[in-house]
Design a protein around this motif. Sequence first.
Motif, PDB file in Angstrom:
ATOM      1  N   GLY A   1       0.820  -1.214   0.000  1.00 52.88           N
ATOM      2  CA  GLY A   1       0.000   0.000   0.000  1.00 52.88           C
ATOM      3  C   GLY A   1       0.850   1.258   0.000  1.00 52.88           C
ATOM      4  O   GLY A   1       2.058   1.237  -0.260  1.00 52.88           O
ATOM      5  N   GLU A   2       0.220   2.392   0.298  1.00 55.67           N
ATOM      6  CA  GLU A   2       0.932   3.661   0.408  1.00 55.67           C
ATOM      7  C   GLU A   2       1.580   3.729   1.783  1.00 55.67           C
ATOM      8  O   GLU A   2       0.897   3.636   2.798  1.00 55.67           O
ATOM      9  N   LEU A   3       2.876   3.885   1.823  1.00 58.68           N
ATOM     10  CA  LEU A   3       3.598   3.824   3.088  1.00 58.68           C
ATOM     11  C   LEU A   3       3.552   5.142   3.842  1.00 58.68           C
ATOM     12  O   LEU A   3       3.003   5.246   4.924  1.00 58.68           O
ATOM     13  N   TYR A   4       4.171   6.181   3.264  1.00 62.74           N
ATOM     14  CA  TYR A   4       4.227   7.504   3.877  1.00 62.74           C
ATOM     15  C   TYR A   4       4.732   7.454   5.305  1.00 62.74           C
ATOM     16  O   TYR A   4       4.263   8.156   6.179  1.00 62.74           O
ATOM     17  N   ASN A   5       5.668   6.535   5.555  1.00 61.95           N
ATOM     18  CA  ASN A   5       6.344   6.392   6.847  1.00 61.95           C
ATOM     19  C   ASN A   5       5.438   5.793   7.925  1.00 61.95           C
ATOM     20  O   ASN A   5       4.213   5.859   7.850  1.00 61.95           O
ATOM     21  N   HIS A   6       6.063   5.222   8.920  1.00 55.01           N
ATOM     22  CA  HIS A   6       5.323   4.594  10.017  1.00 55.01           C
ATOM     23  C   HIS A   6       4.799   5.646  10.996  1.00 55.01           C
ATOM     24  O   HIS A   6       5.427   6.670  11.221  1.00 55.01           O
ATOM     25  N   ILE A   7       3.646   5.363  11.563  1.00 56.17           N
ATOM     26  CA  ILE A   7       3.165   6.135  12.714  1.00 56.17           C
ATOM     27  C   ILE A   7       3.584   5.350  13.948  1.00 56.17           C
ATOM     28  O   ILE A   7       3.087   4.260  14.202  1.00 56.17           O
ATOM     29  N   THR A   8       4.517   5.909  14.705  1.00 56.98           N
ATOM     30  CA  THR A   8       5.073   5.154  15.827  1.00 56.98           C
ATOM     31  C   THR A   8       4.522   5.584  17.178  1.00 56.98           C
ATOM     32  O   THR A   8       4.943   5.077  18.204  1.00 56.98           O
ATOM     33  N   LEU A   9       3.588   6.522  17.199  1.00 52.98           N
ATOM     34  CA  LEU A   9       3.016   6.922  18.482  1.00 52.98           C
ATOM     35  C   LEU A   9       1.733   6.149  18.748  1.00 52.98           C
ATOM     36  O   LEU A   9       1.125   5.572  17.847  1.00 52.98           O
ATOM     37  N   ASN A  10       1.320   6.133  19.984  1.00 55.79           N
ATOM     38  CA  ASN A  10       0.127   5.416  20.405  1.00 55.79           C
ATOM     39  C   ASN A  10      -1.084   6.319  20.218  1.00 55.79           C
ATOM     40  O   ASN A  10      -1.328   7.232  21.010  1.00 55.79           O
ATOM     41  N   ILE A  11      -1.849   6.076  19.146  1.00 56.96           N
ATOM     42  CA  ILE A  11      -3.000   6.930  18.830  1.00 56.96           C
ATOM     43  C   ILE A  11      -4.035   6.899  19.956  1.00 56.96           C
ATOM     44  O   ILE A  11      -4.615   7.916  20.314  1.00 56.96           O
ATOM     45  N   ALA A  12      -4.276   5.710  20.513  1.00 56.69           N
ATOM     46  CA  ALA A  12      -5.273   5.593  21.583  1.00 56.69           C
ATOM     47  C   ALA A  12      -4.872   6.408  22.806  1.00 56.69           C
ATOM     48  O   ALA A  12      -5.711   7.048  23.442  1.00 56.69           O
ATOM     49  N   GLU A  13      -3.581   6.414  23.118  1.00 59.49           N
ATOM     50  CA  GLU A  13      -3.117   7.178  24.269  1.00 59.49           C
ATOM     51  C   GLU A  13      -3.240   8.673  24.020  1.00 59.49           C
ATOM     52  O   GLU A  13      -3.611   9.438  24.912  1.00 59.49           O
ATOM     53  N   SER A  14      -2.938   9.098  22.798  1.00 64.42           N
ATOM     54  CA  SER A  14      -3.077  10.519  22.447  1.00 64.42           C
ATOM     55  C   SER A  14      -4.529  10.965  22.578  1.00 64.42           C
ATOM     56  O   SER A  14      -4.820  12.047  23.082  1.00 64.42           O
ATOM     57  N   TYR A  15      -5.440  10.118  22.116  1.00 65.03           N
ATOM     58  CA  TYR A  15      -6.862  10.434  22.220  1.00 65.03           C
ATOM     59  C   TYR A  15      -7.291  10.508  23.684  1.00 65.03           C
ATOM     60  O   TYR A  15      -8.027  11.419  24.079  1.00 65.03           O
ATOM     61  N   ALA A  16      -6.819   9.566  24.495  1.00 61.90           N
ATOM     62  CA  ALA A  16      -7.183   9.559  25.914  1.00 61.90           C
ATOM     63  C   ALA A  16      -6.704  10.832  26.609  1.00 61.90           C
ATOM     64  O   ALA A  16      -7.418  11.403  27.443  1.00 61.90           O
TER      65      ALA A  16
END
Length: 305
Positions: free
Chosen positions: A89-104
């Motif tokens: 797929g389209e890579l555009y680099n990894h997201i290495t942060l915890n999205i759930a924690e950011s939302y919390a």
Amino acid sequence: MKHVLEIFENAHHGYSIYYLMDSFIQNLKGPFHGEGRASLPGCFLAAAKAARLGGFRMYTEQIKRVSSSAYDWIMQNEPEYWANTFFKGELYNHITLNIAESYANWIEEARERPIMQKIEVLRCKIMELMESRRMESSNWTTKLTPSKQEMLQEEFAKARGLKVLFSSDTLFEVHDSSINVVDIVKQHCSCAMWKPTGLPCHHAIAVFNCTGRNVYDYCSRYFTADSFRSTYSGSINPTSTIAYSGGDEDHEEDDEQILPPIAQPLGQQQKKFKWNKSQGIIRRSVCCTRCKGVGHNKVSCKASF
């Protein structure tokens, strides 16, 4: 995965490297050799980010020399869903942060509120976010978003002085410390850094400089300022009559407070489930040790011998 592909036939998905790394660390088991256990997470992340197959193999072989079981775990967890070199797929680099924690963290102020108040806080925060990004992007004068424009300028600086050889109208050879092949039709460079970032690498930019092509025609459309503005061009309409605790006394009787259900302690739930006959639970029959009968014990046994 099955149902997503039924709806989105050509969709590609990836595993969260954040949670995959956490699971990897939890599953590490000895014996370890060489540099030992501490080196494995770094090698695993490097293998995930490797743009070329050679780099992926190099880091996974390092893992194998330290721990064969760690290597087996990695290869069994489908690298095509988390390794750059295999992902389709389209890579555009990894997201290495915890999205759930950011939302919390984002909704911390609303965490303990009743559900209606929590929804209202989220609605207001999203309204503010969309408006601030609309205002911010309205002042942009660059073709790309500022962060991507800055990245592109860095590649422009690297492209200066590179030697470009023409093989055809679409295929080129670019010389720096190594020889790289650029195909502008496939938007591919042998350095393998064009596709993962969505921006032309400095080898491709050297080709554009020599051929007079517009570099922005080869950047991902997702990174344009117009696409950013389009993302936040919509609006969330304001609402009223949301119940607030301690609100206007005139509306206190009209507004219904919707509270979360009272959760039972886990121990009580388990006990109820275990002994409730209506649930159809099959319990082990009691056997008498005196007469070997079923349904009573030796204390209540009435058998005579």
